[in-house]
Design an enzyme around this catalytic site. Structure first.
Site, PDB file in Angstrom:
ATOM      1  N   SER A   1       1.561   5.653   0.462  1.00  0.00           N
ATOM      2  CA  SER A   1       0.176   5.614   0.044  1.00  0.00           C
ATOM      3  C   SER A   1      -0.679   4.309   0.684  1.00  0.00           C
ATOM      4  CB  SER A   1       0.009   5.672  -1.322  1.00  0.00           C
ATOM      5  OG  SER A   1       0.516   4.477  -2.036  1.00  0.00           O
ATOM      6  N   LYS A   2      -1.782   4.483   0.173  1.00  0.00           N
ATOM      7  CA  LYS A   2      -2.484   3.374   0.888  1.00  0.00           C
ATOM      8  C   LYS A   2      -2.220   1.954   0.356  1.00  0.00           C
ATOM      9  CE  LYS A   2      -4.754   7.134   0.787  1.00  0.00           C
ATOM     10  NZ  LYS A   2      -3.623   7.961   0.024  1.00  0.00           N
ATOM     11  N   ARG A   3      -1.686   1.957  -0.571  1.00  0.00           N
ATOM     12  CA  ARG A   3      -1.224   0.368  -1.008  1.00  0.00           C
ATOM     13  C   ARG A   3       0.014   0.024  -0.263  1.00  0.00           C
ATOM     14  NH1 ARG A   3      -1.035   1.311  -7.701  1.00  0.00           N
ATOM     15  NH2 ARG A   3      -1.788  -0.804  -7.427  1.00  0.00           N
ATOM     16  N   ASP A   4       0.627   0.722   0.475  1.00  0.00           N
ATOM     17  CA  ASP A   4       1.890   0.143   1.083  1.00  0.00           C
ATOM     18  C   ASP A   4       1.466  -0.385   2.475  1.00  0.00           C
ATOM     19  OD1 ASP A   4       3.858   1.296  -0.559  1.00  0.00           O
ATOM     20  OD2 ASP A   4       3.436   3.207   0.286  1.00  0.00           O
TER      21      ASP A   4
END
Length: 483
Positions: free
Chosen positions: A245-248
């Site tokens: 996800s974007k958090r990665d």
RNA sequence: GCCCCCAUCGUCUAGAGGCCUAGGACAGCACCCUUUCAAGGUGCAGACAGGGAUUCGAAUUCCCUUGGGGGCGCCA
């Protein structure tokens, strides 16, 4: 390939697209791009553009699709709804579909209850057996109703291009909606109609579509049309083994572009996430991939992506590139970093790039690496400017001698610089490195630089002399004078 | 909860019954090269999830367990 324009081009979608592209090229097929935009509220045209740009950047070109055309258009799902409705009619005629008056709220409630009671969240079948008369009556009264597909109990099976034989019991499903009450088809139904009418032969997509596939097969059978071959690619996971996800960090192709990665490196990296040639090679050009690629060498386990390996690929490609080419690619990044590279002389930028070529991993690294070549003056750190275990004055006087030599012999010839500077070191009774480090810091401001003599050569007499002067002044504590 | 998929070094993977005291690459570590930093070279460390079964022989076949992922929408 059929992406949805509901966000940036995800690395996983890019890999799927690449695999599809390679497959099409390898087998001499036609690579079709179709935009899956039936979720009208989430789809945005600007995402479509980013997706196209991402594909092109990676070298993935489609034979048919938006902007290109082809015999099987239109290539946006939203522009094919008339076709979807037409086929919906066939399903209705054959009795596979019924109207369902349950509201989204009711259904959501039922789902929540089922979850809470740990029952499978399956449609109750409430409207399944409504009589034609009652259906008509409620419709006339102004109620809205979706179209549901009537699922008959059976075992659905097919041979997956990457997973092999798979099967599922349709008896567990419950009837599913294929067309919303606003008459817009649902993705899963639209795909069936589109794949069939566009004569798609191979549908390769992410493993998150496996359960859709079973439902699609049931619809193909109801329509008495042949399904394409299906293949499902294991999903790419993050370090914590979750769907990325974007958090990665960087998960969209766009981010890799702006972070200074080379498309050939990104492509090489993602193609190896789940595929290998069967031997120990791992550097591949697009052409080689087209030659080598095959779906039966795709592994069925979920890969975890590791940015370190991408960095390595990027470095390898950067080192292998002709200097002129690399300089061209680096230019916009260096400008973005605020370096004024246009006013310097002929070839200066390229020479500087050449010196840093094997020292950087990403195009963005050039911003820092090249800074000292373009700054008016550098700021040497006193701590490292002074010779190790030596004094400031002693270093200053050594640099004074260096200055004299540079003035006399210049810095144009690397061999000459080396010989007079080594000569000076032994004259001083210093180890070569003890003299070179202060010079390095004086002229670059940094301890980590390309080889000293080459660096001096590229900087040229004028810059070297001025920076030496400044360093000497600094060491002696006098205000620096421009020279 | 139910269904489906999957399981070799930290990571990407090779391996399709004996070629495996499990090979390569990235990352890590050490050494070499060296004016710094890199790059390069050499080497070290590091895995068949667990348990059964089949077999003369299993990382490879089968079953179970465990673990991970996906799905169960009038999202795609």
């Amino acid at each position: 390939m059929a992406p949805s324009p509901t966000g940036a081009l995800h690395i996983g979608n890019a890999r799927t697209a690449l695999y599809n592209y390679l497959l099409a090229r390898r087998t001499g097929g036609t690579y079709v791009l179709r935009i899956e935009d039936t979720a009208r509220d989430r789809s945005r045209p600007e995402f479509e553009q980013t997706i196209f740009e991402g594909f092109r950047w990676l070298g993935i070109e489609w034979d048919e699709g938006p902007g290109i055309g082809g015999d099987y258009g239109p290539y946006r799902q939203s522009e094919r709804v008339d076709l979807h409705r037409e086929w919906l009619g066939k399903l209705i005629d054959r009795g596979w579909v019924y109207r369902c008056f349950c509201t989204p709220e009711e259904l959501a409630d039922a789902r929540k209850r089922a979850q809470a009671e740990k029952r499978p969240p399956k449609y109750s079948g409430k409207c399944r057996n409504l009589s034609e008369a009652e259906t008509q009556q409620r419709l006339d009264a102004g109620e809205t109703a979706a179209y549901r597909f009537r699922v008959e109990p059976r075992i659905v099976e097919y041979r997956d291009l990457v997973l092999g034989d798979v099967r599922e019991d349709a008896g567990l499903w419950g009837d599913f909606v294929i067309c919303r009450s606003n008459w817009l088809p649902v993705y899963n139904f639209a795909v069936v109609i589109d794949d069939h009418t566009m004569e798609i032969t191979d549908a390769v997509r992410g493993a998150d579509h496996i359960s859709n596939t079973f439902r699609q097969i049931v619809m193909y059978d109801a329509l008495e049309i042949p399904p394409p071959r299906f293949g499902h690619l294991p999903l790419i996971l993050n370090r914590k083994k979750q769907k990325i996800s974007k958090r990665d960090g960087a998960v969209s192709v766009e981010e890799y572009m702006t972070q200074g990665y080379l498309p050939e490196a990104v492509r090489n990296f993602i193609v190896l996430l789940g595929w290998n040639p069967g031997d120990e090679r791992e550097m591949f050009s697009l052409e080689e991939l087209v030659d080598e690629y095959s779906l039966d060498r795709v592994s069925s386990a979920n890969p975890i992506y590791d940015i370190d390996k991408l960095d390595w690929f990027n470095g390898v490609y950067m080192r292998g590139m002709a200097v002129g080419e690399l300089a061209g690619r680096a230019r916009p990044f260096v400008k973005a970093a605020g370096l004024n590279i246009d006013s310097s002389g002929n070839g200066y930028f390229e020479q500087a790039v050449a010196l840093e070529q094997e020292r950087v991993k990403k195009l963005t690294d050039f911003g820092d690496a090249l800074a000292f070549f373009f700054q008016e003056q550098v700021d040497p750190d006193m701590k490292f400017l002074v010779r190790k275990r030596g004094t400031a004055e002693e270093t200053a006087s050594a640099l004074q001698k260096v200055l004299g030599l540079v003035r006399e012999y210049g810095v144009d010839d690397v061999g000459v610089s080396e010989s007079y500077l080594r000569g000076l070191a032994s004259e001083l009774g210093w180890k070569a490195g003890e003299l070179f480090m202060p010079i390095r810091v004086a002229i670059t401001g940094s301890r980590a630089t390309p080889p000293l003599f080459e660096t001096m050569q590229v900087l040229g007499d004028e810059r070297v002399i001025s920076r030496l002067n400044r360093a000497i002044a600094l060491l002696r504590g006098v205000p620096s004078v421009a020279s």
